[in-house]
Design a protein around this motif. Structure first.
Motif, short mmCIF file in Angstrom:
data_model
loop_
_atom_site.label_atom_id
_atom_site.label_comp_id
_atom_site.label_asym_id
_atom_site.label_seq_id
_atom_site.Cartn_x
_atom_site.Cartn_y
_atom_site.Cartn_z
N ALA A 51 0.83 -1.21 0.00
CA ALA A 51 0.00 0.00 0.00
C ALA A 51 0.87 1.26 0.00
O ALA A 51 0.55 2.24 -0.68
CB ALA A 51 -0.94 0.00 1.21
N VAL A 52 1.96 1.24 0.74
CA VAL A 52 2.87 2.39 0.78
C VAL A 52 3.51 2.60 -0.60
O VAL A 52 3.62 3.73 -1.08
CB VAL A 52 3.96 2.20 1.87
CG1 VAL A 52 5.08 3.21 1.72
CG2 VAL A 52 3.33 2.30 3.25
N ILE A 53 3.91 1.51 -1.23
CA ILE A 53 4.52 1.61 -2.56
C ILE A 53 3.53 2.20 -3.55
O ILE A 53 3.86 3.11 -4.32
CB ILE A 53 5.02 0.22 -3.03
CG1 ILE A 53 6.23 -0.21 -2.22
CG2 ILE A 53 5.35 0.23 -4.53
CD1 ILE A 53 6.64 -1.65 -2.41
N GLU A 54 2.28 1.71 -3.52
CA GLU A 54 1.26 2.22 -4.44
C GLU A 54 0.95 3.69 -4.15
O GLU A 54 0.78 4.49 -5.08
CB GLU A 54 0.00 1.37 -4.35
CG GLU A 54 0.19 -0.02 -4.93
CD GLU A 54 -0.98 -0.94 -4.67
OE1 GLU A 54 -2.03 -0.47 -4.18
OE2 GLU A 54 -0.85 -2.15 -4.96
N SER A 55 0.88 4.04 -2.88
CA SER A 55 0.61 5.43 -2.51
C SER A 55 1.74 6.34 -2.97
O SER A 55 1.51 7.45 -3.46
CB SER A 55 0.43 5.57 -0.99
OG SER A 55 -0.71 4.87 -0.58
N ASP A 56 2.96 5.87 -2.82
CA ASP A 56 4.12 6.65 -3.27
C ASP A 56 4.06 6.87 -4.78
O ASP A 56 4.35 7.98 -5.25
CB ASP A 56 5.41 5.92 -2.89
CG ASP A 56 6.64 6.76 -3.14
OD1 ASP A 56 6.68 7.92 -2.69
OD2 ASP A 56 7.57 6.25 -3.80
N LYS A 60 3.71 10.51 -6.76
CA LYS A 60 4.59 10.93 -7.85
C LYS A 60 3.78 11.36 -9.07
O LYS A 60 4.11 12.36 -9.72
CB LYS A 60 5.57 9.81 -8.22
CG LYS A 60 6.64 9.60 -7.18
CD LYS A 60 7.55 8.45 -7.52
CE LYS A 60 8.58 8.25 -6.40
NZ LYS A 60 9.46 7.13 -6.65
N VAL A 61 2.71 10.63 -9.37
CA VAL A 61 1.85 11.00 -10.49
C VAL A 61 1.21 12.36 -10.23
O VAL A 61 1.19 13.24 -11.10
CB VAL A 61 0.76 9.93 -10.72
CG1 VAL A 61 -0.32 10.42 -11.67
CG2 VAL A 61 1.39 8.64 -11.26
N LEU A 62 0.70 12.55 -9.01
CA LEU A 62 0.07 13.83 -8.66
C LEU A 62 1.08 14.98 -8.72
O LEU A 62 0.73 16.09 -9.16
CB LEU A 62 -0.57 13.75 -7.28
CG LEU A 62 -1.80 12.85 -7.19
CD1 LEU A 62 -2.24 12.71 -5.73
CD2 LEU A 62 -2.94 13.37 -8.05
N ARG A 68 3.02 19.98 -14.25
CA ARG A 68 2.53 20.31 -15.60
C ARG A 68 1.50 21.43 -15.56
O ARG A 68 1.53 22.35 -16.39
CB ARG A 68 1.91 19.08 -16.26
CG ARG A 68 2.93 18.31 -17.06
CD ARG A 68 2.29 17.23 -17.90
NE ARG A 68 2.43 15.97 -17.16
CZ ARG A 68 1.44 15.13 -16.90
NH1 ARG A 68 0.22 15.36 -17.32
NH2 ARG A 68 1.67 14.03 -16.22
N LYS A 69 0.59 21.38 -14.59
CA LYS A 69 -0.44 22.42 -14.47
C LYS A 69 0.19 23.77 -14.14
O LYS A 69 -0.22 24.81 -14.67
CB LYS A 69 -1.48 22.05 -13.39
CG LYS A 69 -2.35 20.89 -13.75
CD LYS A 69 -3.32 21.27 -14.84
CE LYS A 69 -4.26 20.13 -15.14
NZ LYS A 69 -5.20 20.47 -16.19
N GLN A 70 1.19 23.76 -13.26
CA GLN A 70 1.87 25.01 -12.91
C GLN A 70 2.61 25.59 -14.12
O GLN A 70 2.55 26.80 -14.36
CB GLN A 70 2.87 24.76 -11.77
CG GLN A 70 3.54 26.02 -11.26
CD GLN A 70 2.54 27.00 -10.64
OE1 GLN A 70 1.68 26.59 -9.87
NE2 GLN A 70 2.66 28.27 -10.97
#
Length: 94
Positions: A51-56, A60-62, A68-70
């Motif tokens: 779960a920690v790996i997936e959250s990390d 990173k995606v966010l 990109r938005k900035q």
């Protein structure tokens, strides 16, 4: 081994042998329970680790999306400022 030694002295103390066997059985049961608890905890730890790996990865995606938005916002801001300058320059030319 201790139980065998208790019976070698000629007199056999059945109560001692029985108590030690009971205690040994109880210890073996506790060992099995502890082993099972450890196995379950290892599974939970592995699930938490995953779960920690997936959250990390999600973070990173966010972060990439935010960057990109900035950058897009900055480009739009610069473009808008350039348009305003151009309009001001044209107005000054008339």
């Amino acid at each position: 081994r201790e139980i065998k030694e208790l019976g070698r002295g000629g007199m056999v103390d059945v109560d001692k042998i029985s108590a030690r066997r009971f205690h040994l059985g109880h210890l073996n049961l506790q060992i099995r329970i502890i082993d099972e608890n450890r196995r379950q905890l290892e599974e939970r730890i592995n699930l938490c680790r995953q779960a920690v790996i997936e959250s990390d990865q999600d973070v990173k995606v966010l972060e990439k999306i935010k960057t990109r938005k900035q950058e897009e916002h900055n480009r739009e801001q610069i473009h808008h400022e350039n348009l305003e300058r151009e309009e001001a320059w044209r107005a000054a030319q008339w």
